[in-house]
Design an enzyme around this catalytic site. Structure first.
Site, PDB file in Angstrom:
ATOM      1  N   ASN A 409       0.808  -1.219   0.000  1.00 30.94           N
ATOM      2  CA  ASN A 409       0.000   0.000   0.000  1.00 30.94           C
ATOM      3  C   ASN A 409       0.841   1.270   0.000  1.00 30.94           C
ATOM      4  OD1 ASN A 409      -1.593  -2.232   1.541  1.00 30.94           O
ATOM      5  ND2 ASN A 409      -3.159  -0.821   0.808  1.00 30.94           N
ATOM      6  N   VAL A 416       0.262   6.589  -1.479  1.00 30.07           N
ATOM      7  CA  VAL A 416      -0.341   5.866  -0.347  1.00 30.07           C
ATOM      8  C   VAL A 416      -1.689   5.313  -0.794  1.00 30.07           C
ATOM      9  CG1 VAL A 416      -1.205   6.034   2.015  1.00 30.07           C
ATOM     10  CG2 VAL A 416       0.804   7.367   1.324  1.00 30.07           C
ATOM     11  N   CYS A 417      -1.825   3.992  -0.790  1.00 33.39           N
ATOM     12  CA  CYS A 417      -3.080   3.344  -1.192  1.00 33.39           C
ATOM     13  C   CYS A 417      -3.948   3.121   0.042  1.00 33.39           C
ATOM     14  CB  CYS A 417      -2.790   2.018  -1.893  1.00 33.39           C
ATOM     15  SG  CYS A 417      -2.098   2.220  -3.538  1.00 33.39           S
ATOM     16  N   LEU A 418      -5.035   3.840   0.104  1.00 32.14           N
ATOM     17  CA  LEU A 418      -5.935   3.773   1.255  1.00 32.14           C
ATOM     18  C   LEU A 418      -7.334   4.096   0.776  1.00 32.14           C
ATOM     19  CD1 LEU A 418      -5.556   3.316   4.373  1.00 32.14           C
ATOM     20  CD2 LEU A 418      -5.600   5.797   4.598  1.00 32.14           C
TER      21      LEU A 418
END
Length: 530
Positions: A409, A416-418
């Site tokens: 992530n 930032v993978c969220l």
């Protein structure tokens, strides 16, 4: 409950009136057993919540699973409705109790008043409701539950104005099996007052109120007035901020008067031996006050002594100017002073520019028990002009110069993978409920996890298989090594100007523990990497 003051009409019979108060207080437990958390978090604690079919293993981030936004919204609305009902019932109970106590004090003898105070101080139900509501560390949530918190402040005001009731302000509200140990500083007249007491908890809320008013009006006093043409929600938060500060003044005056003689006597006592502070105690006492601060970051960026990934956007975009946006940001910033988690095992620190509080930086200390342990990971954040209609922009800066992907992530380019940011599947950003704090805590708890390998979509299906465990262990060793290189050693030798004070204290206090971690070698799965 349908309580009313008529039901509590006193007959000047002390025993009967005292029994009425006791019976009324017992009804608090009926509506306060559930945790007093904001609706957006309550849904995960609701035993009736059905999230069957959603597989999120312990210690693993999103693991490639997701929840539909519609379901998420439904749960939030149901929880909000439940807590609204609870607040109304607690408000009615407290109002009735205040009425009854005031009436008893109007006719009772000193002996009877002493009995009344002893009864109230030993009331588990009264402690329960005061502790639950005063521990709410979100000015946003408090203002949205205005009626209930207004009644709480009215109760505290009544205690402050009646010398007989001041003991209620200083009693320990913590459960009997979890006594409050933290005390005020030794140079204060409230030295022996527990941390979990009304007088201490109200201070935390007032600190948030001051920051909110300062960001809005340039002053941190209760005389600050809300700008015109504000919405009802905006008016509520200003009113609550003023009420908190006004109540604090009354409480301080009452408690200081009561404690004056005791404090004076203690000044003449000889120093007694105290054991040296533990590492944890020193860490918390040193770093918790530094969790949120404002500083002239824009000046540092211009001078080239510090940098920000979104600086070009900051220079070209104007700061949020709409009143609703400014109030919302101010509420969030004020809450960060107490809401940001800082523990010996991990912590989150935030800095905002003193003139542009839409420009922020965050530092997350990697949690113990993960390959990120004790590493300092820096993030640049920017709240867009349309915030909170859109999520904040977040960029990871600690990437080894763009060479390390610390997590499925967290990309080496800093992405930032969220789901909250709209860069990952799952519950998305909710303008009314989602906050910057949720984003930061999600990164800390859902991304920086013990087994980040399984954050990769599809990999969680192998977490109980030998091949999956072996792959995860190898991945952890690699990440642990990169954490040591770039999040520990590089941060020690070339710390960020913005968080230099935090990093120095972090590595100074935890240095011996980090050395033991590195010296473990083959005693754990990180040994080969270290």
């Amino acid at each position: 409950l349908k309580l009313s003051h008529m039901e509590l009409r006193t007959s000047s019979n002390f025993e009967e009136d005292l029994q009425i108060i006791c019976e009324t207080l017992k009804k608090i437990k009926m509506v306060s057993d559930k945790r007093n958390v904001s609706p957006i978090m309550a849904k995960w604690n609701d035993e009736s919540t059905d999230i069957s079919g959603i597989y999120i293993p312990s210690g693993v981030g999103f693991g490639g699973t997701n929840m539909e936004n519609a379901t998420f919204a439904e749960l939030s609305q149901a929880a909000a409705k439940r807590y609204c009902i609870n607040d109304c019932e607690v408000t009615e109970i407290l109002s009735a109790v205040i009425y009854s106590i005031t009436t008893i004090l109007s006719y009772s003898t000193m002996v009877q008043q002493h009995t009344l105070i002893s009864t109230l101080c030993s009331s588990v139900e009264l402690k329960l409701v005061l502790n639950a509501y005063l521990r709410n560390d979100s000015l946003m949530d408090i203002s949205s539950r205005k009626n209930c918190f207004t009644e709480i402040l009215r109760f505290l005001t009544a205690c402050a104005l009646e010398p007989t009731l001041v003991d209620l302000l200083t009693m320990d509200l913590a459960p009997s099996d979890q006594p409050s140990n933290a005390k005020a500083s030794s140079n204060s007249s409230t030295t022996n007052i527990p941390e979990a007491s009304c007088v201490r908890l109200i201070k935390v809320l007032c600190n948030q109120a001051r920051i909110f008013l300062k960001l809005q009006n340039g002053t941190s006093t209760s005389s600050a007035q809300p700008p015109p043409k504000g919405s009802v929600e905006d008016s509520d938060v200003f009113e609550m901020a003023h009420s908190l500060l006004n109540t604090e003044v009354l409480i301080d005056t009452a408690v200081d008067a009561k404690m004056a003689n005791e404090f004076t006597q203690k000044q003449f006592k000889t120093n007694t031996f105290t054991s040296p502070p533990t590492v944890e105690m020193e860490y918390l006492q040193t770093l918790r006050p530094k969790r949120f601060m404002s500083m002239p970051m824009m000046e540092l960026f211009k001078a080239g002594t510090a940098s920000h990934f979104f600086y070009s956007s900051i220079s070209s975009e104007v700061a949020p100017s709409q009143r609703n946006t400014m109030v919302r940001i101010a509420k969030e910033m004020s809450s960060l002073t107490t809401s940001l988690p800082v523990e010996i095992g991990s912590g989150i620190f935030v800095r905002c520019d003193e003139s542009r509080y839409d420009v922020l930086k965050a530092l997350i200390v990697g949690p113990e028990g993960t390959p990120y342990a004790n590493g300092c990971f820096e993030f640049d954040l920017l709240l867009p002009p349309s915030y909170p209609a859109v999520p904040p922009k977040v960029q990871l800066i600690t990437t080894g110069g763009g060479t390390v992907r610390f997590n499925p992530n967290l990309y080496n380019c800093g992405k930032v993978c969220l789901s909250l940011l709209g860069t990952w599947s799952g519950p998305g950003w909710d303008p009314k409920a989602s906050t910057l704090l949720q984003v930061l805590v999600s990164i800390q708890s859902l991304i920086l996890v013990p087994d980040p390998y399984f954050n990769e979509p599809g990999y969680e299906s192998t977490m109980h298989e030998p091949s999956g465990k072996a792959a995860s262990a190898a991945y952890n060793q690699k990440i642990a090594l990169e954490t040591f290189r770039y999040a520990i050693m590089q941060q020690m030798t070339k710390p960020s100007k913005i968080f230099e004070d935090v990093m120095k204290d972090h590595f100074r206090i935890k240095g011996p523990l980090i050395k033991k971690q590195l010296a473990a070698e083959h005693t754990n799965e990180f040994g080969a990497a270290w």
